[in-house]
Design an enzyme around this catalytic site. Structure first.
Site, PDB file in Angstrom:
ATOM      1  N   ASN A  23       0.850  -1.192   0.000  1.00  0.00           N
ATOM      2  CA  ASN A  23       0.000   0.000   0.000  1.00  0.00           C
ATOM      3  C   ASN A  23       0.886   1.242   0.000  1.00  0.00           C
ATOM      4  OD1 ASN A  23      -1.467   2.280   1.104  1.00  0.00           O
ATOM      5  ND2 ASN A  23      -3.101   0.862   1.662  1.00  0.00           N
TER       6      ASN A  23
ATOM      7  N   LYS B 200       0.267   3.781   2.956  1.00  0.00           N
ATOM      8  CA  LYS B 200       0.763   3.277   4.232  1.00  0.00           C
ATOM      9  C   LYS B 200       2.291   3.290   4.256  1.00  0.00           C
ATOM     10  CE  LYS B 200      -1.493   0.005   6.244  1.00  0.00           C
ATOM     11  NZ  LYS B 200      -2.071  -1.312   6.655  1.00  0.00           N
TER      12      LYS B 200
ATOM     13  N   ASP C 184      -0.982  -3.443  10.829  1.00  0.00           N
ATOM     14  CA  ASP C 184      -2.370  -3.765  10.496  1.00  0.00           C
ATOM     15  C   ASP C 184      -3.224  -2.734  11.204  1.00  0.00           C
ATOM     16  OD1 ASP C 184      -3.947  -5.765   8.937  1.00  0.00           O
ATOM     17  OD2 ASP C 184      -5.065  -5.814  10.807  1.00  0.00           O
TER      18      ASP C 184
ATOM     19  N   PHE D 254      -4.780   9.253   3.768  1.00  0.00           N
ATOM     20  CA  PHE D 254      -5.300   8.233   2.858  1.00  0.00           C
ATOM     21  C   PHE D 254      -6.365   7.441   3.603  1.00  0.00           C
ATOM     22  CE2 PHE D 254      -2.042   6.134   5.265  1.00  0.00           C
ATOM     23  CZ  PHE D 254      -2.411   4.799   5.355  1.00  0.00           C
TER      24      PHE D 254
ATOM     25  N   TYR E 249      -9.590   6.220   5.255  1.00  0.00           N
ATOM     26  CA  TYR E 249     -10.790   6.839   5.818  1.00  0.00           C
ATOM     27  C   TYR E 249     -10.502   8.196   6.478  1.00  0.00           C
ATOM     28  CZ  TYR E 249     -12.781   2.122   5.312  1.00  0.00           C
ATOM     29  OH  TYR E 249     -13.223   0.920   4.825  1.00  0.00           O
TER      30      TYR E 249
ATOM     31  N   LYS F 141      -0.515  15.339  12.356  1.00  0.00           N
ATOM     32  CA  LYS F 141      -0.993  14.012  12.735  1.00  0.00           C
ATOM     33  C   LYS F 141       0.043  13.244  13.536  1.00  0.00           C
ATOM     34  CE  LYS F 141      -2.882  11.186   9.888  1.00  0.00           C
ATOM     35  NZ  LYS F 141      -3.105  10.390   8.659  1.00  0.00           N
TER      36      LYS F 141
ATOM     37  N   HIS G 188      -3.185   7.070  15.228  1.00  0.00           N
ATOM     38  CA  HIS G 188      -3.030   5.730  15.794  1.00  0.00           C
ATOM     39  C   HIS G 188      -1.677   5.138  15.431  1.00  0.00           C
ATOM     40  CE1 HIS G 188      -4.689   5.775  11.825  1.00  0.00           C
ATOM     41  NE2 HIS G 188      -4.633   4.478  11.649  1.00  0.00           N
ATOM     42  N   ARG G 189      -1.223   5.384  14.191  1.00  0.00           N
ATOM     43  CA  ARG G 189       0.050   4.836  13.740  1.00  0.00           C
ATOM     44  C   ARG G 189       1.213   5.502  14.485  1.00  0.00           C
ATOM     45  NH1 ARG G 189      -1.252   4.852   8.852  1.00  0.00           N
ATOM     46  NH2 ARG G 189      -1.948   2.693   8.887  1.00  0.00           N
TER      47      ARG G 189
END
Length: 209
Positions: A14, A17, A73, A159, A161, A182, A195-196
């Site tokens: 991806n 990602k 993930d 990217f 959502y 972010k 979150h990442r």
């Protein structure tokens, strides 16, 4: 935790990602190569959790390449949809990774059950990182961020959502925020939101002991 080598295999095909992971790794001086660049096959993600799928992807890349691999993930879990799309977040975008379609599908499902008010549209982004060594060793790190789903989508950053997710305490979606904001790279932008980035903070803390 064992020290990391200078080069890591990022177990993803991806592009979005990969770009975010490369950005997050940039301050630490690691060279990265993606599973796609190495021509590694994408394993079937048949785990029943973010942790299981992250470990599956990282271990497959580590064994195939003979190098330390990092997999992510992640997905969007919506409360009133019993955690969907969750581990199937990418699948909602179809084989062409059409997240415009995925966001529309999400909104249609929310409308079908009358989830029109903010308190009925709550959810969270989840990211689980897995480091895997060729000898089978693994380490897992989990990050989350709570927020509300908005419609229509807003913003062209990020990217997936991102354009429909507005994190708690903010009036803009992730799609309207720069990568610096972010990920918390600039002190004036505050701590990491994504979150990442939060999962990466845990990984870095483990490396520092």
């Amino acid at each position: 935790m064992r020290p990391l080598p200078g080069r890591l295999v990022v177990a993803t095909h991806n592009a979005g990602k990969l770009r975010e992971i490369a950005d997050l790794l940039a301050p630490y001086g690691h060279d990265i190569v993606s599973a796609g660049e190495l021509g590694l096959p994408e394993p079937v993600e048949d785990g029943d959790s973010f942790e299981a799928n992250a470990e599956l992807k990282a271990s497959a890349a580590a064994l195939a390449s003979g190098e330390v691999a990092l997999a992510d993930d992640s997905g969007l879990a919506v409360d009133v949809l019993d955690g969907a799309p969750g581990i199937h977040s990418a699948r909602w975008a179809g084989p062409d990774r059409d997240f415009t379609m995925a966001m529309r599908t999400l909104e249609e499902r929310l409308q079908q059950i009358g989830a029109t008010q903010p308190d009925a549209r709550r959810g969270r982004f989840v990211c689980v990182l897995c480091l895997a060594w060729p000898d089978g060793g693994t380490e897992l790190f989990r990050g989350e961020i709570e927020g509300v789903l908005v419609w229509p989508p807003r913003g062209d950053w990020g990217f997936g959502y991102d354009p429909v997710f507005q994190p708690d305490g903010h009036t803009r979606t992730f799609g309207e925020m720069s990568a610096e904001e972010k990920h918390g790279w600039r002190k004036d932008k505050g701590p990491a939101l994504s979150h990442r980035a939060r999962a990466f903070e845990m990984l870095v803390a483990a490396l520092r002991g």
